[in-house]
Design a protein around this motif. Structure first.
Motif, PDB file in Angstrom:
ATOM      1  N   VAL A  67       2.725   1.306  -7.768  1.00 46.55           N
ATOM      2  CA  VAL A  67       2.865   0.600  -9.036  1.00 46.55           C
ATOM      3  C   VAL A  67       3.772   1.412  -9.948  1.00 46.55           C
ATOM      4  O   VAL A  67       3.855   2.624  -9.843  1.00 46.55           O
ATOM      5  N   GLU A  98      -4.507  -8.379 -14.124  1.00 38.56           N
ATOM      6  CA  GLU A  98      -5.041  -8.580 -12.775  1.00 38.56           C
ATOM      7  C   GLU A  98      -4.543  -7.484 -11.827  1.00 38.56           C
ATOM      8  O   GLU A  98      -5.286  -6.992 -10.986  1.00 38.56           O
ATOM      9  N   ASP A  99      -3.255  -7.111 -11.973  1.00 38.36           N
ATOM     10  CA  ASP A  99      -2.705  -6.028 -11.159  1.00 38.36           C
ATOM     11  C   ASP A  99      -3.445  -4.719 -11.439  1.00 38.36           C
ATOM     12  O   ASP A  99      -3.768  -3.969 -10.525  1.00 38.36           O
ATOM     13  N   TRP A 134      -6.873  -4.818  -9.850  1.00 38.25           N
ATOM     14  CA  TRP A 134      -6.760  -4.672  -8.392  1.00 38.25           C
ATOM     15  C   TRP A 134      -6.484  -3.222  -8.019  1.00 38.25           C
ATOM     16  O   TRP A 134      -7.114  -2.682  -7.125  1.00 38.25           O
ATOM     17  N   PHE A 135      -5.542  -2.594  -8.726  1.00 38.97           N
ATOM     18  CA  PHE A 135      -5.184  -1.214  -8.388  1.00 38.97           C
ATOM     19  C   PHE A 135      -6.340  -0.257  -8.671  1.00 38.97           C
ATOM     20  O   PHE A 135      -6.657   0.611  -7.858  1.00 38.97           O
ATOM     21  N   THR A 189      -4.284  -2.987 -19.281  1.00 38.69           N
ATOM     22  CA  THR A 189      -3.396  -2.556 -18.196  1.00 38.69           C
ATOM     23  C   THR A 189      -3.422  -1.040 -18.016  1.00 38.69           C
ATOM     24  O   THR A 189      -2.693  -0.509 -17.191  1.00 38.69           O
ATOM     25  N   GLY A 206       2.457  -4.072 -15.386  1.00 43.94           N
ATOM     26  CA  GLY A 206       2.116  -5.285 -14.650  1.00 43.94           C
ATOM     27  C   GLY A 206       1.076  -6.054 -15.430  1.00 43.94           C
ATOM     28  O   GLY A 206       0.819  -5.780 -16.590  1.00 43.94           O
ATOM     29  N   SER A 207       0.434  -6.988 -14.776  1.00 47.65           N
ATOM     30  CA  SER A 207      -0.560  -7.831 -15.433  1.00 47.65           C
ATOM     31  C   SER A 207      -1.927  -7.154 -15.428  1.00 47.65           C
ATOM     32  O   SER A 207      -2.165  -6.219 -14.665  1.00 47.65           O
ATOM     33  N   VAL A 252       2.487  -3.633  -6.138  1.00 45.13           N
ATOM     34  CA  VAL A 252       1.506  -4.462  -6.830  1.00 45.13           C
ATOM     35  C   VAL A 252       2.262  -5.238  -7.900  1.00 45.13           C
ATOM     36  O   VAL A 252       3.005  -4.662  -8.691  1.00 45.13           O
ATOM     37  N   GLY A 253       2.099  -6.542  -7.933  1.00 40.12           N
ATOM     38  CA  GLY A 253       2.808  -7.361  -8.905  1.00 40.12           C
ATOM     39  C   GLY A 253       4.285  -7.412  -8.567  1.00 40.12           C
ATOM     40  O   GLY A 253       4.693  -7.330  -7.416  1.00 40.12           O
TER      41      GLY A 253
END
Length: 170
Positions: free
Chosen positions: A43, A111-112, A115-116, A90, A108-109, A11-12
């Protein structure tokens, strides 16, 4: 699964060359445990006081610590809630059925992280119940015919005649 293949599931920008070298022991241990299938995503995280890799499989969440490569896991069936902490953006927070809380700061971001977390949550949810099979048209017609007969709207003779006609269509 060779650990270098984990890069496809990252991821990312998790598994660049530096991260591959840094987490080689973690990735080797995860690859040995998971085998050729079942891994959905990985991740880089900080959790339980250590840096490591968090891996999502089809039925479990696995954490491999950087220095000792010991792997701990939680079955997804035990996850009651999973969300991203809005204060950190995060940090993934999970509550388990036994009331314990797991927190991992995703490297990560935001957004990551979202998503995760949503991937964990959607994997933890039980599958929707199967839809009830639709009644067969013949059964529906026979039921309707019986109701007409029982209510006195058609005679017994007419009922038998129409019932046979429906059954002959089979």
């Amino acid at each position: 699964m060779p650990w270098r293949d984990f890069q496809d599931l990252a991821v990312g920008a998790l598994l660049d060359a530096r991260a591959l070298a840094r987490f080689a022991r973690c990735l080797d241990a995860l690859a040995d445990l998971v085998g050729d299938n079942a891994l959905l995503a990985v991740v880089q995280v900080h959790g339980a006081g250590a840096e490591g890799i968090l891996a999502l499989t089809v039925d479990e969440l696995l954490f491999a610590a950087e220095h000792d490569a010991d792997i701990t896991g939680e079955p997804l069936a035990d996850v009651r809630t999973c969300f991203v902490n809005p204060d950190s953006r995060t940090e993934i927070v999970m509550t388990l059925n036994d009331g314990s809380v797991l927190e991992f700061d995703l490297r990560g971001s935001p957004e990551d992280a979202h998503w995760f977390a949503s991937s964990i949550w959607s994997s933890a949810l039980p599958p929707p119940p199967a839809a009830a099979p639709a009644p067969s048209p013949v059964r529906s017609r026979l039921t309707e015919l019986k109701e007409l007969h029982d209510s006195g709207l058609i005679t017994s003779e007419d009922y038998e005649l129409r019932r046979r006609a429906i059954l002959e269509e089979l």
